[in-house]
Design a protein around this motif. Structure first.
Motif, short mmCIF file in Angstrom:
data_model
loop_
_atom_site.label_atom_id
_atom_site.label_comp_id
_atom_site.label_asym_id
_atom_site.label_seq_id
_atom_site.Cartn_x
_atom_site.Cartn_y
_atom_site.Cartn_z
N UNK A 125 -70.18 -17.97 -82.49
CA UNK A 125 -70.07 -17.85 -81.04
C UNK A 125 -71.20 -18.59 -80.35
N UNK A 126 -70.96 -18.95 -79.11
CA UNK A 126 -72.00 -19.61 -78.32
C UNK A 126 -72.62 -18.67 -77.29
N UNK A 127 -72.30 -17.38 -77.36
CA UNK A 127 -72.77 -16.48 -76.32
C UNK A 127 -74.29 -16.28 -76.29
N UNK A 128 -75.00 -16.64 -77.34
CA UNK A 128 -76.46 -16.53 -77.33
C UNK A 128 -77.16 -17.87 -77.08
N UNK A 129 -76.40 -18.94 -76.89
CA UNK A 129 -77.02 -20.25 -76.71
C UNK A 129 -77.99 -20.30 -75.54
N UNK A 130 -77.67 -19.65 -74.46
CA UNK A 130 -78.57 -19.61 -73.30
C UNK A 130 -79.91 -18.97 -73.66
N UNK A 131 -79.85 -17.91 -74.46
CA UNK A 131 -81.08 -17.25 -74.89
C UNK A 131 -81.86 -18.12 -75.86
N UNK A 132 -81.16 -18.81 -76.75
CA UNK A 132 -81.84 -19.72 -77.68
C UNK A 132 -82.55 -20.83 -76.91
N UNK A 133 -81.87 -21.39 -75.91
CA UNK A 133 -82.46 -22.44 -75.10
C UNK A 133 -83.67 -21.92 -74.32
N UNK A 134 -83.53 -20.75 -73.72
CA UNK A 134 -84.63 -20.16 -72.97
C UNK A 134 -85.84 -19.91 -73.87
N UNK A 135 -85.57 -19.44 -75.09
CA UNK A 135 -86.67 -19.19 -76.03
C UNK A 135 -87.38 -20.49 -76.40
#
Length: 99
Positions: free
Chosen positions: A40-50
């Protein structure tokens, strides 16, 4: 699954680097995190922010004295919050763990 160590095909390079950093920081959930990222891509925003927060923190730490830069503490807290949020999401996720 893509050939980039567990990222879904539409994940950005920034998200991929963030995922890798989180996998190093949170070894207890490394496989599960990789599995979720591949599905899934639902955590991509969090990965990018991190990734962005971590890189900024490293720059602040390298270029400034801790006492002269309150942003160091702020970005340390931000990285910790993202780590906590990812940990909570991964542990609460309904996706079965990898075998």
């Amino acid at each position: 699954m893509s050939d980039t160590l567990g990222m879904a095909k539409n994940g950005s390079k920034t998200a991929q680097r963030g995922l890798w950093r989180l996998m190093l920081k949170l070894p207890a959930i490394r496989k599960r995190l990789q599995h979720i990222a591949a599905q899934s891509t639902h955590l991509n925003g969090m990965f990018e922010a991190y990734e962005e927060a971590y890189v900024a923190l490293q720059e602040f730490q390298r270029d400034r004295d801790r006492t002269d830069c309150p942003l160091i503490a702020e970005y340390e807290a931000l990285c910790s919050e993202i780590e906590s949020d990812v940990l909570s999401i991964v542990l609460d996720d309904k996706i079965p763990p990898p075998m």
